[in-house]
Write a protein that holds these residues in place. Structure first.
Motif, PDB file in Angstrom:
ATOM      1  N   PRO A  26       0.824  -1.324   0.100  1.00 22.43           N
ATOM      2  CA  PRO A  26       0.012  -0.083  -0.071  1.00 22.43           C
ATOM      3  C   PRO A  26       0.925   1.133  -0.066  1.00 22.43           C
ATOM      4  CG  PRO A  26       0.153  -1.090   2.299  1.00 22.43           C
ATOM      5  CD  PRO A  26       0.675  -1.783   1.315  1.00 22.43           C
ATOM      6  N   PRO A  27       0.332   2.477  -0.202  1.00 21.19           N
ATOM      7  CA  PRO A  27       1.110   3.774  -0.068  1.00 21.19           C
ATOM      8  C   PRO A  27       1.822   3.668   1.057  1.00 21.19           C
ATOM      9  CG  PRO A  27      -1.079   4.214  -0.922  1.00 21.19           C
ATOM     10  CD  PRO A  27      -1.178   2.683  -0.397  1.00 21.19           C
ATOM     11  N   GLY A  28       3.282   4.223   0.752  1.00 25.29           N
ATOM     12  CA  GLY A  28       4.103   4.323   1.903  1.00 25.29           C
ATOM     13  C   GLY A  28       5.375   4.065   1.658  1.00 25.29           C
ATOM     14  N   GLU A  29       6.514   4.363   2.677  1.00 21.16           N
ATOM     15  CA  GLU A  29       8.031   4.274   2.141  1.00 21.16           C
ATOM     16  C   GLU A  29       8.225   3.223   3.300  1.00 21.16           C
ATOM     17  OE1 GLU A  29      11.815   7.181   2.291  1.00 21.16           O
ATOM     18  OE2 GLU A  29       9.644   7.969   2.144  1.00 21.16           O
ATOM     19  N   TYR A  30       8.916   2.190   2.488  1.00 16.84           N
ATOM     20  CA  TYR A  30       9.422   0.988   2.971  1.00 16.84           C
ATOM     21  C   TYR A  30      11.026   0.892   3.081  1.00 16.84           C
ATOM     22  CZ  TYR A  30       4.402  -0.369   2.423  1.00 16.84           C
ATOM     23  OH  TYR A  30       3.252  -0.109   2.333  1.00 16.84           O
ATOM     24  N   LYS A  31      11.493   0.298   4.238  1.00 16.37           N
ATOM     25  CA  LYS A  31      13.024   0.072   4.314  1.00 16.37           C
ATOM     26  C   LYS A  31      13.412  -1.445   4.242  1.00 16.37           C
ATOM     27  CE  LYS A  31      17.184   0.966   6.759  1.00 16.37           C
ATOM     28  NZ  LYS A  31      17.857   1.619   7.994  1.00 16.37           N
ATOM     29  N   VAL A  32      14.063  -1.916   3.211  1.00 23.49           N
ATOM     30  CA  VAL A  32      14.495  -3.166   3.339  1.00 23.49           C
ATOM     31  C   VAL A  32      15.837  -3.456   3.668  1.00 23.49           C
ATOM     32  CG1 VAL A  32      14.626  -5.285   1.760  1.00 23.49           C
ATOM     33  CG2 VAL A  32      12.752  -3.640   1.405  1.00 23.49           C
ATOM     34  N   THR A  33      16.098  -4.266   4.477  1.00 23.21           N
ATOM     35  CA  THR A  33      17.527  -4.624   5.092  1.00 23.21           C
ATOM     36  C   THR A  33      18.223  -5.664   4.612  1.00 23.21           C
ATOM     37  OG1 THR A  33      16.666  -5.354   7.138  1.00 23.21           O
ATOM     38  CG2 THR A  33      16.849  -2.758   6.895  1.00 23.21           C
ATOM     39  N   SER A  34      17.403  -6.743   3.760  1.00 22.36           N
ATOM     40  CA  SER A  34      18.172  -7.985   3.268  1.00 22.36           C
ATOM     41  C   SER A  34      17.254  -8.412   2.043  1.00 22.36           C
ATOM     42  CB  SER A  34      18.090  -9.043   4.348  1.00 22.36           C
ATOM     43  OG  SER A  34      16.624  -9.461   4.601  1.00 22.36           O
ATOM     44  N   THR A  50       4.303   4.514  -3.536  1.00 23.20           N
ATOM     45  CA  THR A  50       4.931   3.480  -2.965  1.00 23.20           C
ATOM     46  C   THR A  50       6.541   3.551  -3.151  1.00 23.20           C
ATOM     47  OG1 THR A  50       3.223   1.840  -3.036  1.00 23.20           O
ATOM     48  CG2 THR A  50       5.008   0.810  -2.591  1.00 23.20           C
ATOM     49  N   LYS A  51       7.246   3.545  -2.122  1.00 21.04           N
ATOM     50  CA  LYS A  51       8.557   3.925  -2.069  1.00 21.04           C
ATOM     51  C   LYS A  51       9.476   2.734  -1.240  1.00 21.04           C
ATOM     52  CE  LYS A  51       8.136   8.333  -2.892  1.00 21.04           C
ATOM     53  NZ  LYS A  51       8.101  10.175  -2.550  1.00 21.04           N
ATOM     54  N   ILE A  52      10.379   1.895  -2.027  1.00 19.64           N
ATOM     55  CA  ILE A  52      10.761   0.827  -1.458  1.00 19.64           C
ATOM     56  C   ILE A  52      12.428   1.231  -1.322  1.00 19.64           C
ATOM     57  CG2 ILE A  52      11.510  -1.545  -1.205  1.00 19.64           C
ATOM     58  CD1 ILE A  52       8.788  -2.123  -2.607  1.00 19.64           C
ATOM     59  N   ASN A  53      13.049   1.421  -0.228  1.00 18.74           N
ATOM     60  CA  ASN A  53      14.465   1.814  -0.019  1.00 18.74           C
ATOM     61  C   ASN A  53      15.222   0.644   0.457  1.00 18.74           C
ATOM     62  OD1 ASN A  53      13.688   4.699  -0.706  1.00 18.74           O
ATOM     63  ND2 ASN A  53      12.784   4.792   1.450  1.00 18.74           N
ATOM     64  N   SER A  54      16.316   0.387  -0.460  1.00 20.17           N
ATOM     65  CA  SER A  54      17.205  -0.640   0.289  1.00 20.17           C
ATOM     66  C   SER A  54      18.357  -0.274   0.801  1.00 20.17           C
ATOM     67  CB  SER A  54      17.549  -1.241  -1.315  1.00 20.17           C
ATOM     68  OG  SER A  54      18.722  -2.350  -0.955  1.00 20.17           O
ATOM     69  N   SER A  55      18.767  -0.747   2.004  1.00 24.46           N
ATOM     70  CA  SER A  55      19.973  -0.598   2.554  1.00 24.46           C
ATOM     71  C   SER A  55      21.048  -1.391   2.552  1.00 24.46           C
ATOM     72  CB  SER A  55      19.678  -0.283   4.147  1.00 24.46           C
ATOM     73  OG  SER A  55      19.270  -1.426   4.732  1.00 24.46           O
ATOM     74  N   PHE A 100       6.649  -7.352 -11.278  1.00 22.36           N
ATOM     75  CA  PHE A 100       7.027  -6.247 -10.461  1.00 22.36           C
ATOM     76  C   PHE A 100       6.246  -4.980 -10.984  1.00 22.36           C
ATOM     77  CE2 PHE A 100      10.307  -9.345 -10.275  1.00 22.36           C
ATOM     78  CZ  PHE A 100      10.605  -9.508  -8.904  1.00 22.36           C
ATOM     79  N   SER A 101       5.580  -4.150 -10.229  1.00 23.23           N
ATOM     80  CA  SER A 101       4.720  -3.038 -10.964  1.00 23.23           C
ATOM     81  C   SER A 101       4.566  -1.799  -9.816  1.00 23.23           C
ATOM     82  CB  SER A 101       3.626  -3.418 -11.580  1.00 23.23           C
ATOM     83  OG  SER A 101       2.683  -3.691 -10.912  1.00 23.23           O
ATOM     84  N   ASP A 102       4.295  -0.733 -10.358  1.00 24.87           N
ATOM     85  CA  ASP A 102       3.978   0.352  -9.788  1.00 24.87           C
ATOM     86  C   ASP A 102       4.369   0.825  -8.455  1.00 24.87           C
ATOM     87  OD1 ASP A 102       1.566   0.829 -11.713  1.00 24.87           O
ATOM     88  OD2 ASP A 102       0.835  -1.160 -10.924  1.00 24.87           O
ATOM     89  N   MET A 103       5.875   0.985  -8.449  1.00 28.19           N
ATOM     90  CA  MET A 103       6.618   1.495  -7.372  1.00 28.19           C
ATOM     91  C   MET A 103       7.962   2.046  -7.551  1.00 28.19           C
ATOM     92  SD  MET A 103       7.860  -2.373  -6.153  1.00 28.19           S
ATOM     93  CE  MET A 103       6.590  -3.212  -6.729  1.00 28.19           C
ATOM     94  N   SER A 104       8.473   2.891  -6.429  1.00 25.13           N
ATOM     95  CA  SER A 104       9.740   3.398  -7.027  1.00 25.13           C
ATOM     96  C   SER A 104      10.777   2.669  -5.931  1.00 25.13           C
ATOM     97  CB  SER A 104      10.084   4.814  -6.340  1.00 25.13           C
ATOM     98  OG  SER A 104       9.172   5.680  -7.125  1.00 25.13           O
ATOM     99  N   LEU A 105      12.031   2.103  -6.584  1.00 25.85           N
ATOM    100  CA  LEU A 105      12.840   1.299  -6.044  1.00 25.85           C
ATOM    101  C   LEU A 105      14.162   2.327  -5.724  1.00 25.85           C
ATOM    102  CD1 LEU A 105      12.520  -1.903  -7.742  1.00 25.85           C
ATOM    103  CD2 LEU A 105      11.359  -1.117  -5.618  1.00 25.85           C
ATOM    104  N   ARG A 106      14.807   2.514  -4.512  1.00 24.96           N
ATOM    105  CA  ARG A 106      15.860   3.271  -4.424  1.00 24.96           C
ATOM    106  C   ARG A 106      16.779   2.473  -3.614  1.00 24.96           C
ATOM    107  NH1 ARG A 106      14.932   8.773  -4.766  1.00 24.96           N
ATOM    108  NH2 ARG A 106      16.475   9.075  -3.399  1.00 24.96           N
TER     109      ARG A 106
END
Length: 184
Positions: free
Chosen positions: A2-10, A29-34, A58-64
């Motif tokens: 859903p809409p929001g900002e997510y942090k992925v650590t693995s 939807t923003k998914i941030n990789s650390s 995979f669709s409809d998001m920003s991957l950083r």
């Protein structure tokens, strides 16, 4: 997502068929990789005819990416699969954005925006926004997508990859290639 900002650590591993990772839009939807590695990795645990992944999207998001100094990994890496769809995604800050190895029938990348990391000025060797190549598999594999080369090594090759309506941009010399196709 859903809409929001997510942090992925693995690394998020997809090892089954029929998976669609879907956001609520590139602005929502923003998914941030650390991590300095693959964010999403779709692969089969076995290299058999039953182990080929199918219908992955995979669709409809920003991957950083990390924006630190990525030297490995991709936003989306897919090994030995059929029917892979990537659309409406904004990529930024990864060493490679999409990596296909042994992907076939078809792989479609549509309406995506690829940016490189504006804060890194060190030139990279071998990285790309979209990279397609063969992948070596075990000689005892029953994978119907694999075949031997002249040296007796078995490879699954990429076939039928389509890229349409995408924007590819690079800052400085950060990306060596927009699209790199090798041994397909």
């Amino acid at each position: 997502f859903p809409p929001g900002e997510y942090k992925v650590t693995s690394t998020l591993i997809i090892n089954g068929p029929g998976v669609h990772i879907k956001g609520s839009g590139v602005a929502a939807t923003k998914i941030n990789s650390s991590i300095n590695g693959n964010l999403f990795y779709a692969r089969s645990d076995v290299q058999t005819t039953t182990g080929i992944l199918q219908n992955i999207a995979f669709s409809d998001m920003s991957l950083r990416g990390t924006f630190i100094d990525p030297t490995t990994g991709a936003a989306i890496a897919v090994d030995i699969a059929k029917h892979v769809y990537i659309y409406n995604i904004r990529f930024n800050g990864f060493y490679d954005d999409i990596v296909f190895r042994g992907v076939q029938e078809p792989a479609l990348v549509h309406n995506c925006n690829f940016f490189s990391n504006n804060s890194i000025t060190t030139a990279r060797t071998g990285n790309a926004h979209i990279k397609a190549s063969a992948i070596q598999v075990d000689a005892s594999s029953t994978n119907v997508m694999a075949g031997p080369d002249s040296g007796g090594l078995y490879y699954a090759y990429c076939v039928n990859i389509m890229v349409s309506d995408c924007e590819l941009r690079a800052a400085s010399d950060y990306k060596e290639h927009g699209v790199f196709i090798g041994a397909c």
